[in-house]
Design an enzyme around this catalytic site. Structure first.
Site, PDB file in Angstrom:
ATOM      1  N   LYS A 182     -18.603  40.897  16.632  1.00  0.00           N
ATOM      2  CA  LYS A 182     -17.937  39.636  16.969  1.00  0.00           C
ATOM      3  C   LYS A 182     -16.490  39.915  17.351  1.00  0.00           C
ATOM      4  O   LYS A 182     -15.679  40.308  16.519  1.00  0.00           O
ATOM      5  CB  LYS A 182     -17.956  38.654  15.797  1.00  0.00           C
ATOM      6  CG  LYS A 182     -17.481  37.249  16.230  1.00  0.00           C
ATOM      7  CD  LYS A 182     -17.013  36.391  15.071  1.00  0.00           C
ATOM      8  CE  LYS A 182     -15.563  36.614  14.729  1.00  0.00           C
ATOM      9  NZ  LYS A 182     -14.609  36.098  15.773  1.00  0.00           N
ATOM     10  N   GLU A 256      -9.851  47.533   7.546  1.00  0.00           N
ATOM     11  CA  GLU A 256      -8.563  47.999   8.061  1.00  0.00           C
ATOM     12  C   GLU A 256      -7.721  46.749   8.256  1.00  0.00           C
ATOM     13  O   GLU A 256      -7.975  45.952   9.149  1.00  0.00           O
ATOM     14  CB  GLU A 256      -8.766  48.768   9.367  1.00  0.00           C
ATOM     15  CG  GLU A 256      -7.551  49.615   9.754  1.00  0.00           C
ATOM     16  CD  GLU A 256      -6.654  48.913  10.745  1.00  0.00           C
ATOM     17  OE1 GLU A 256      -5.640  48.333  10.282  1.00  0.00           O
ATOM     18  OE2 GLU A 256      -6.943  48.942  11.946  1.00  0.00           O
ATOM     19  N   CYS A 290      -1.059  46.562  13.671  1.00  0.00           N
ATOM     20  CA  CYS A 290      -1.123  46.551  12.204  1.00  0.00           C
ATOM     21  C   CYS A 290      -0.269  47.646  11.589  1.00  0.00           C
ATOM     22  O   CYS A 290       0.228  47.502  10.472  1.00  0.00           O
ATOM     23  CB  CYS A 290      -2.575  46.671  11.738  1.00  0.00           C
ATOM     24  SG  CYS A 290      -3.474  48.015  12.526  1.00  0.00           S
ATOM     25  N   GLU A 387       4.008  40.503   6.757  1.00  0.00           N
ATOM     26  CA  GLU A 387       3.687  41.007   8.088  1.00  0.00           C
ATOM     27  C   GLU A 387       3.947  39.910   9.118  1.00  0.00           C
ATOM     28  O   GLU A 387       3.328  38.852   9.081  1.00  0.00           O
ATOM     29  CB  GLU A 387       2.228  41.458   8.137  1.00  0.00           C
ATOM     30  CG  GLU A 387       1.860  42.121   9.450  1.00  0.00           C
ATOM     31  CD  GLU A 387       0.425  42.604   9.485  1.00  0.00           C
ATOM     32  OE1 GLU A 387       0.173  43.648  10.101  1.00  0.00           O
ATOM     33  OE2 GLU A 387      -0.447  41.943   8.890  1.00  0.00           O
TER      34      GLU A 387
END
Length: 476
Positions: A182, A256, A290, A387
């Site tokens: 997906k 991850e 990331c 983040e």
């Protein structure tokens, strides 16, 4: 001073269909119980295509197709024959590289020079690399006769749509698994073009299935009882929800997740080289990375010099049309992500950090954010802890290597870090103490299909890439 003339890449190499269905069992089909949504160009807010949204029954149909292909075709197939398909896919990716790069920049907003020179070559390299492993699994170090798991459910993010697809699909297929993938709802188009590549490569029906949709589609896929393996790249909050959903089942899981990497500059580092690494570490792909070096830790004695050079370099960055070959920083991927970036930068200013951006004219339409740095940041600031996932850099200082390690590790994340110094012994000393899955020395954001990538703590677990990336898809 010289000015750059526009150098736009042509859109004519891409044929975007008005609408796309789901790719199930080797062909595109309409959803049974799902709806549809629009994929837009973040640089202009232009609607690119209408995309099918998979419902529970559609996900079930894709998983059943993957199971059938695994049991009847792909699982029993000798590794040397699986390798031929992977090599074929890799070569087609190279042949259609310009088409893939343009489509990636249109759908994602990243500069064409990044999708053309970084993303697509790495995608092909991953398929070539894992094609080489397909007939050598007994020599990978996981026992004399390692076996595949079965059906892999894979959910990927919007920041590197095609590259994350390659990271997931290539090792899964090499190990003998079949896949239901997906893509992110804001960037489905290159995944759907990859489905066409699978058809062009005559990949057996059901080996790769692609279901498009938002969070509910991903949840249905992850929780499906017919799935043997779940691989997810994305936010830490969603990763935690997936871990809870998979807990207590037989499903194997790799995650991850997010990061808040420290890019550490010592007083003996070559400043110009370090500044290029800082810029690459945080402004590459608009900071939608990331492992972005979003915290700059610079030794006090050279902080002023580094910041002066960094600001001078930032003033040369070109923000604008992602299809212009001169563009350094493209569009933010979505309105929601732009709102998140604005919220955190406003919080940084409100908490007392000093904000600076170079003068730049942002386009009127689309989602844009100027490259930004904050000085006077403390570890208590939200911009130093959370983040941001955008072109925003928080600058902190340190005096000793021990203080640098303490500040770098003072985060719930542990995905990556960078070290800039002229001393090899200091690099090794620091790398041994940094709680990060990847530590770069005098460089940043360097990737290779032969090298494993992954994190510690809230950055997830498991490794992707290299020989280690096979383990997640083998019953060992």
């Amino acid at each position: 001073m010289f000015e750059y003339a526009p150098a736009p890449e042509s859109r004519s190499v891409v044929d975007i269909k008005p609408s796309y269905g789901l790719f199930v069992d080797g062909k595109f089909v309409d959803p049974v119980d799902g709806g549809s949504f629009k994929s837009i160009n973040p640089a202009s807010e232009e609607v690119l295509a209408e995309i099918a949204e998979a419902g529970n029954e559609d996900v079930d149909r894709a998983v059943r197709a993957a199971r059938k292909a695994y049991q009847k075709v792909w699982g029993p197939m000798p590794g040397r024959d699986r390798a031929k398909y992977l090599f074929r896919i890799a070569r087609i990716i190279q042949e259609r590289s310009r088409e893939l790069a343009v489509l990636e920049s249109l759908d994602n907003g990243k500069p064409i020079k990044e999708s053309r020179d970084v993303d697509v070559p790495l995608v092909a390299a991953h398929f070539f690399y894992y094609a080489g492993w397909a007939d050598k699994l007994p020599h990978a170090g996981f026992g004399p006769n390692p076996q595949p798991l079965g059906v892999a459910a894979q959910v990927i993010p919007w920041n590197f749509p095609l590259l994350m697809l390659a990271w997931k699909i290539a090792p899964a297929l090499a190990a003998g698994n079949t896949v239901v993938l997906k893509p992110a709802e804001t960037t489905p188009l290159t995944a759907l073009l990859f489905a066409e590549i699978c058809q062009q490569a005559d990949l057996p029906a059901g080996v790769v299935n692609i279901v498009t949709g938002a969070g509910e589609t991903g949840r249905a896929l992850v929780e499906h009882p017919g799935v043997d393996k779940v691989a997810f790249t994305g936010s830490t909050d969603v990763g935690k929800a997936i871990a809870r959903a998979v807990a207590g089942t037989r499903k194997k899981l790799t995650l991850e997740l997010g990061g808040k990497a420290a890019n550490i500059v010592f007083d003996d580092a070559p400043v110009d080289q370090a500044v290029e690494g800082i810029v690459n570490g945080i402004f590459f792909n608009q900071g939608h990375v990331c492992c972005a070096g979003s915290r700059l830790l610079v030794q006090e004695s050279v902080a002023d010099r580094v910041l002066e050079s960094l600001k001078r370099r930032m003033a040369q960055l070109r923000v604008g049309d992602p299809l212009d070959k001169n563009t350094d920083i493209g569009a933010i991927n979505s309105a929601a992500q732009l709102a998140r970036i604005r919220e955190l930068t406003e919080a940084g200013a409100a908490e007392g950090a000093e904000r600076w951006s170079p003068p730049c004219d942002l386009p009127e339409r689309g989602f844009w954010f100027a490259p930004t740095i904050f000085t006077g940041v403390t570890q208590a600031h939200r911009i130093a802890r959370e983040e941001i996932f955008g072109p925003v850099l928080s600058v902190l200082t340190f005096r000793t290597p021990a203080e640098a390690v303490e500040k770098a590790n003072n985060t719930p994340y542990g995905l990556s870090a960078g070290i800039w110094t002229d001393k090899g012994s200091r690099i090794l000393w620091m790398a041994d103490r940094l709680r990060a899955g990847v530590v770069w020395a005098n460089t940043f954001n360097k990737f290779d299909p032969t090298s494993p990538f992954g994190g510690y703590k809230e950055s997830g677990y498991g490794r992707e890439g290299g020989r280690h990336g096979l383990e997640a898809y083998l019953n060992v």
